[in-house]
Motif scaffolding. Structure first.
Motif, mmCIF file in Angstrom:
data_model
loop_
_atom_site.group_PDB
_atom_site.id
_atom_site.type_symbol
_atom_site.label_atom_id
_atom_site.label_comp_id
_atom_site.label_asym_id
_atom_site.label_seq_id
_atom_site.Cartn_x
_atom_site.Cartn_y
_atom_site.Cartn_z
ATOM 1 N N ALA A 42 -61.476 13.875 21.975
ATOM 2 C CA ALA A 42 -62.423 13.324 21.007
ATOM 3 C C ALA A 42 -63.187 12.164 21.646
ATOM 4 O O ALA A 42 -62.681 11.516 22.563
ATOM 5 C CB ALA A 42 -61.665 12.834 19.774
ATOM 6 N N LEU A 43 -64.375 11.904 21.137
ATOM 7 C CA LEU A 43 -65.197 10.759 21.554
ATOM 8 C C LEU A 43 -65.682 10.854 22.999
ATOM 9 O O LEU A 43 -65.971 9.848 23.627
ATOM 10 C CB LEU A 43 -64.462 9.428 21.315
ATOM 11 C CG LEU A 43 -64.075 9.164 19.854
ATOM 12 C CD1 LEU A 43 -63.084 8.021 19.740
ATOM 13 C CD2 LEU A 43 -65.311 8.887 19.012
ATOM 14 N N THR A 48 -68.121 15.788 21.713
ATOM 15 C CA THR A 48 -68.911 15.289 20.587
ATOM 16 C C THR A 48 -70.038 16.270 20.284
ATOM 17 O O THR A 48 -70.258 16.635 19.125
ATOM 18 C CB THR A 48 -69.485 13.884 20.904
ATOM 19 O OG1 THR A 48 -68.376 12.996 21.078
ATOM 20 C CG2 THR A 48 -70.383 13.390 19.796
ATOM 21 N N LYS A 49 -70.721 16.740 21.313
ATOM 22 C CA LYS A 49 -71.818 17.702 21.136
ATOM 23 C C LYS A 49 -71.301 18.959 20.437
ATOM 24 O O LYS A 49 -71.897 19.453 19.483
ATOM 25 C CB LYS A 49 -72.423 18.033 22.507
ATOM 26 C CG LYS A 49 -73.472 19.120 22.495
ATOM 27 C CD LYS A 49 -74.817 18.605 21.996
ATOM 28 C CE LYS A 49 -75.875 19.676 21.990
ATOM 29 N NZ LYS A 49 -76.248 20.126 20.660
ATOM 30 N N CYS A 52 -70.319 18.270 16.771
ATOM 31 C CA CYS A 52 -71.541 18.077 15.975
ATOM 32 C C CYS A 52 -72.235 19.419 15.732
ATOM 33 O O CYS A 52 -72.736 19.666 14.639
ATOM 34 C CB CYS A 52 -72.483 17.080 16.645
ATOM 35 S SG CYS A 52 -71.887 15.376 16.568
ATOM 36 N N PHE A 82 -63.149 9.577 15.515
ATOM 37 C CA PHE A 82 -64.134 10.571 15.964
ATOM 38 C C PHE A 82 -64.911 11.095 14.753
ATOM 39 O O PHE A 82 -66.140 11.125 14.748
ATOM 40 C CB PHE A 82 -63.375 11.702 16.670
ATOM 41 C CG PHE A 82 -64.210 12.753 17.362
ATOM 42 C CD1 PHE A 82 -65.433 12.464 17.946
ATOM 43 C CD2 PHE A 82 -63.724 14.050 17.479
ATOM 44 C CE1 PHE A 82 -66.162 13.448 18.612
ATOM 45 C CE2 PHE A 82 -64.430 15.045 18.142
ATOM 46 C CZ PHE A 82 -65.660 14.738 18.709
ATOM 47 N N LYS A 85 -67.149 8.194 13.266
ATOM 48 C CA LYS A 85 -68.251 7.805 14.152
ATOM 49 C C LYS A 85 -69.353 8.868 14.173
ATOM 50 O O LYS A 85 -70.529 8.552 14.159
ATOM 51 C CB LYS A 85 -67.726 7.572 15.571
ATOM 52 C CG LYS A 85 -68.800 7.139 16.566
ATOM 53 C CD LYS A 85 -68.191 6.805 17.914
ATOM 54 C CE LYS A 85 -69.191 6.189 18.850
ATOM 55 N NZ LYS A 85 -70.087 7.137 19.487
ATOM 56 N N GLU A 86 -68.959 10.156 14.195
ATOM 57 C CA GLU A 86 -69.933 11.246 14.339
ATOM 58 C C GLU A 86 -70.231 11.955 13.020
ATOM 59 O O GLU A 86 -70.968 12.927 12.996
ATOM 60 C CB GLU A 86 -69.430 12.265 15.373
ATOM 61 C CG GLU A 86 -69.161 11.673 16.751
ATOM 62 C CD GLU A 86 -70.397 11.072 17.409
ATOM 63 O OE1 GLU A 86 -71.537 11.477 17.067
ATOM 64 O OE2 GLU A 86 -70.222 10.194 18.278
#
Length: 159
Positions: A42-43, A48-49, A52, A82, A85-86
Motif C-alpha cells: 500500500a502507499l 496506488t494507481k 485507484c 491507504f 489517503k486515496e
C-alpha cells in the motif's frame, strides 16, 4: 514457490482482516463474482494507481455482479491509511503471514529491476459465483490492468 491457479480450480478460501480489522471471507461472496487482486505494498506508486483504477471502475464492475478485494501483506492500519489517503472504495485485506498470497500463487520469485527477488507477484484472480477460478493472471502491470480485465470480461458501460 507456490503453484499458480488455473481456470476451473477451486479458489482457496480465506478469512483475513480488512482495513478496519473486520474479518472478510471469500466464502461470504458465494453467488457473486469476485476479482481478487494481489499487490506488493500500500502507499506505493504502482499499487496506488492500480487501487485507484479499481475504485474508479467499481460502480461498473459492481453493476455487472463483480466485487473487488485487494490483498497485500500490509497490516490493517496501513491499509486504513491507504484507503483514507486515496479515497479507495475497494475492500482491502491484510495477509501478513502471506498464506493466502502463497495459496494463490501470488508470492514467490520474481524479477525486479533485473534481479531475482522473493516477494508479492502482482496478480489477479477472477472467482465465479461457485467459488471456482474463472481467470488467473500473473505478473500483471499496475497501469492499464483494470481496463484490460474489463475488456477481457466483456464488460461495457452500455450494459
Amino acid at each position: 514457490m507456490s503453484e499458480r491457479l488455473q481456470p476451473g480450480d477451486t479458489a482457496p478460501d480465506f478469512t483475513l482482516p480488512d482495513a478496519d480489522g473486520k474479518e472478510i471471507s471469500l466464502s461470504a461472496y458465494r453467488g457473486r463474482r469476485v476479482i481478487v487482486y494481489f499487490y506488493p505494498a500500500a502507499l506505493t506508486p504502482g499499487c496506488t494507481k492500480q487501487a485507484c483504477d479499481f475504485t474508479d471502475n467499481l460502480e461498473l464492475l459492481s453493476g455487472q455482479g463483480y466485487d473487488v478485494i485487494g490483498v497485500s501483506p500490509d497490516k490493517p492500519e496501513k491499509l486504513g491509511k491507504f484507503r483514507e489517503k486515496e479515497n479507495l472504495q475497494v475492500t482491502l485485506v491484510s495477509d501478513p503471514s502471506k498464506e493466502t498470497l502463497e495459496a494463490y500463487g501470488a508470492y514467490g520469485e520474481k524479477k525486479l529491476y533485473g534481479k531475482t527477488v522473493t516477494g508479492v507477484i502482482r496478480s489477479t484472480v477472477v472467482v465465479d459465483e461457485e467459488g471456482k477460478v474463472e481467470r488467473a493472471l500473473y505478473n500483471v502491470k499496475a497501469t492499464g490492468h483494470v481496463a484490460k480485465i474489463i475488456k477481457d470480461l466483456g464488460i461495457s458501460d452500455a450494459a
